[in-house]
Scaffold this motif. Sequence first.
Motif, PDB file in Angstrom:
ATOM      1  N   ALA A 105       0.818  -1.211   0.000  1.00 56.80           N
ATOM      2  CA  ALA A 105       0.000   0.000   0.000  1.00 56.80           C
ATOM      3  C   ALA A 105       0.854   1.264   0.000  1.00 56.80           C
ATOM      4  O   ALA A 105       0.530   2.245  -0.671  1.00 56.80           O
ATOM      5  CB  ALA A 105      -0.937  -0.007   1.208  1.00 56.80           C
ATOM      6  N   THR A 106       1.945   1.256   0.748  1.00 55.42           N
ATOM      7  CA  THR A 106       2.807   2.436   0.850  1.00 55.42           C
ATOM      8  C   THR A 106       4.271   2.020   0.719  1.00 55.42           C
ATOM      9  O   THR A 106       4.613   0.832   0.818  1.00 55.42           O
ATOM     10  CB  THR A 106       2.627   3.137   2.212  1.00 55.42           C
ATOM     11  N   ALA A 110       6.252  -1.417   1.848  1.00 51.82           N
ATOM     12  CA  ALA A 110       7.094  -2.129   0.886  1.00 51.82           C
ATOM     13  C   ALA A 110       8.476  -2.389   1.469  1.00 51.82           C
ATOM     14  O   ALA A 110       9.043  -3.477   1.309  1.00 51.82           O
ATOM     15  CB  ALA A 110       7.204  -1.324  -0.407  1.00 51.82           C
ATOM     16  N   ASP A 111       9.031  -1.388   2.142  1.00 49.09           N
ATOM     17  CA  ASP A 111      10.337  -1.564   2.788  1.00 49.09           C
ATOM     18  C   ASP A 111      10.267  -2.657   3.851  1.00 49.09           C
ATOM     19  O   ASP A 111      11.181  -3.484   3.971  1.00 49.09           O
ATOM     20  CB  ASP A 111      10.788  -0.250   3.432  1.00 49.09           C
ATOM     21  N   ALA A 112       9.181  -2.652   4.614  1.00 47.33           N
ATOM     22  CA  ALA A 112       9.017  -3.665   5.659  1.00 47.33           C
ATOM     23  C   ALA A 112       8.900  -5.058   5.045  1.00 47.33           C
ATOM     24  O   ALA A 112       9.463  -6.032   5.570  1.00 47.33           O
ATOM     25  CB  ALA A 112       7.785  -3.354   6.504  1.00 47.33           C
ATOM     26  N   ALA A 113       8.187  -5.156   3.928  1.00 48.09           N
ATOM     27  CA  ALA A 113       8.034  -6.453   3.259  1.00 48.09           C
ATOM     28  C   ALA A 113       9.380  -6.978   2.780  1.00 48.09           C
ATOM     29  O   ALA A 113       9.699  -8.159   2.952  1.00 48.09           O
ATOM     30  CB  ALA A 113       7.066  -6.318   2.083  1.00 48.09           C
ATOM     31  N   THR A 158      28.889 -14.351  -8.444  1.00 54.02           N
ATOM     32  CA  THR A 158      27.504 -14.795  -8.266  1.00 54.02           C
ATOM     33  C   THR A 158      26.501 -13.698  -8.630  1.00 54.02           C
ATOM     34  O   THR A 158      25.313 -13.987  -8.788  1.00 54.02           O
ATOM     35  CB  THR A 158      27.234 -15.222  -6.812  1.00 54.02           C
ATOM     36  N   HIS A 159      26.966 -12.458  -8.724  1.00 48.35           N
ATOM     37  CA  HIS A 159      26.097 -11.324  -9.066  1.00 48.35           C
ATOM     38  C   HIS A 159      24.916 -11.219  -8.103  1.00 48.35           C
ATOM     39  O   HIS A 159      23.828 -10.782  -8.488  1.00 48.35           O
ATOM     40  CB  HIS A 159      25.592 -11.438 -10.509  1.00 48.35           C
ATOM     41  N   ILE A 160      25.126 -11.627  -6.879  1.00 54.10           N
ATOM     42  CA  ILE A 160      24.076 -11.544  -5.871  1.00 54.10           C
ATOM     43  C   ILE A 160      23.769 -10.081  -5.565  1.00 54.10           C
ATOM     44  O   ILE A 160      24.663  -9.228  -5.595  1.00 54.10           O
ATOM     45  CB  ILE A 160      24.524 -12.303  -4.598  1.00 54.10           C
ATOM     46  N   GLY A 161      22.496  -9.781  -5.312  1.00 53.75           N
ATOM     47  CA  GLY A 161      22.092  -8.414  -5.005  1.00 53.75           C
ATOM     48  C   GLY A 161      21.325  -8.351  -3.698  1.00 53.75           C
ATOM     49  O   GLY A 161      20.434  -9.175  -3.457  1.00 53.75           O
ATOM     50  N   TRP A 162      21.664  -7.376  -2.866  1.00 52.77           N
ATOM     51  CA  TRP A 162      21.055  -7.261  -1.533  1.00 52.77           C
ATOM     52  C   TRP A 162      20.971  -5.775  -1.203  1.00 52.77           C
ATOM     53  O   TRP A 162      21.696  -5.259  -0.382  1.00 52.77           O
ATOM     54  CB  TRP A 162      21.942  -8.005  -0.536  1.00 52.77           C
ATOM     55  N   THR A 163      20.069  -5.071  -1.903  1.00 52.98           N
ATOM     56  CA  THR A 163      20.000  -3.620  -1.783  1.00 52.98           C
ATOM     57  C   THR A 163      18.743  -3.188  -1.040  1.00 52.98           C
ATOM     58  O   THR A 163      17.960  -4.014  -0.579  1.00 52.98           O
ATOM     59  CB  THR A 163      20.021  -2.964  -3.173  1.00 52.98           C
ATOM     60  N   ALA A 164      18.548  -1.881  -0.960  1.00 52.00           N
ATOM     61  CA  ALA A 164      17.426  -1.344  -0.196  1.00 52.00           C
ATOM     62  C   ALA A 164      16.086  -1.592  -0.867  1.00 52.00           C
ATOM     63  O   ALA A 164      15.038  -1.522  -0.206  1.00 52.00           O
ATOM     64  CB  ALA A 164      17.617   0.155   0.021  1.00 52.00           C
ATOM     65  N   ASP A 165      16.088  -1.877  -2.174  1.00 46.14           N
ATOM     66  CA  ASP A 165      14.808  -2.044  -2.858  1.00 46.14           C
ATOM     67  C   ASP A 165      14.650  -3.367  -3.591  1.00 46.14           C
ATOM     68  O   ASP A 165      13.597  -3.623  -4.177  1.00 46.14           O
ATOM     69  CB  ASP A 165      14.570  -0.900  -3.839  1.00 46.14           C
ATOM     70  N   ARG A 183      11.539  -7.662  -6.023  1.00 40.86           N
ATOM     71  CA  ARG A 183      11.524  -6.213  -5.841  1.00 40.86           C
ATOM     72  C   ARG A 183      10.219  -5.816  -5.172  1.00 40.86           C
ATOM     73  O   ARG A 183       9.188  -6.461  -5.379  1.00 40.86           O
ATOM     74  CB  ARG A 183      11.673  -5.501  -7.191  1.00 40.86           C
ATOM     75  N   THR A 184      10.252  -4.771  -4.363  1.00 37.17           N
ATOM     76  CA  THR A 184       9.043  -4.284  -3.703  1.00 37.17           C
ATOM     77  C   THR A 184       8.862  -2.796  -3.976  1.00 37.17           C
ATOM     78  O   THR A 184       9.819  -2.081  -4.262  1.00 37.17           O
ATOM     79  CB  THR A 184       9.102  -4.509  -2.179  1.00 37.17           C
ATOM     80  N   SER A 185       7.610  -2.362  -3.867  1.00 34.95           N
ATOM     81  CA  SER A 185       7.308  -0.946  -4.081  1.00 34.95           C
ATOM     82  C   SER A 185       5.949  -0.628  -3.480  1.00 34.95           C
ATOM     83  O   SER A 185       5.100  -1.512  -3.335  1.00 34.95           O
ATOM     84  CB  SER A 185       7.300  -0.620  -5.579  1.00 34.95           C
ATOM     85  N   GLY A 186       5.745   0.644  -3.154  1.00 34.49           N
ATOM     86  CA  GLY A 186       4.429   1.107  -2.762  1.00 34.49           C
ATOM     87  C   GLY A 186       3.584   1.363  -4.000  1.00 34.49           C
ATOM     88  O   GLY A 186       4.101   1.408  -5.125  1.00 34.49           O
TER      89      GLY A 186
END
Length: 208
Positions: A105-106, A110-113, A158-165, A183-186
């Motif tokens: 929803a927001t 999304a960040d929490a998810a 491995t091109h692993i990704g672990w970012t804020a989004d 990926r997550t988003s509001g």
Amino acid sequence: MARTRAMVLAGQDIGALPPVRDVDRRARADGDFRYFCESYFPRLFTLAWSADHLKVIAKIEAAVIRGGLFAMAMPRCSGKTTLCQIAVLWAVLTGRQSFVYLISATAEYADAALNNLKSHLSQNELLLEDYPEAVYPIRLLEGESRRCAGQRYYGALTHIGWTADQIVLPTIPGSRCSGAIIRTSGLLGNIRGAMHIRPDGVSVRPSL
């Protein structure tokens, strides 16, 4: 200098993956979303399923496997959010979906998810036991995203990704979920036109 570089590269290499602990459990979970929830997340799903829960689980399973859209309405605190988040993991770990975009929803939700998904992948021992090709390289990051850039598997990045989004699962030859993206988003986020460029130059768009 060459010796130092060789030592650094050796230290970045994750080496051999652990074997799958319970092949039968994994095989059943791969084809049964309800069983996946019950087997790998017993602390999240502690109560008996209601008839509505079972209907939603069946619809989620169908959407992940065959695609499609459906609307879901359930009372607050009935587990909708948790089911959706675990469905994201099931979709990518089983190799059915290569790019899953979870919309909340927001932006805060999304960040929490995403943080919840990261916690499951980095701390759930049961997932580590049966999905080592995805979880073991994540575990070796020890929460340090700066280690992503240099992580290697038998010499190859491995091109692993672990970012804020987003999360990008490690590229492991033979892995069904190699390079899968979460990926997550509001709702008001920049969702349209979402894409991810793989290391081989291929452009990937959300599949779920």
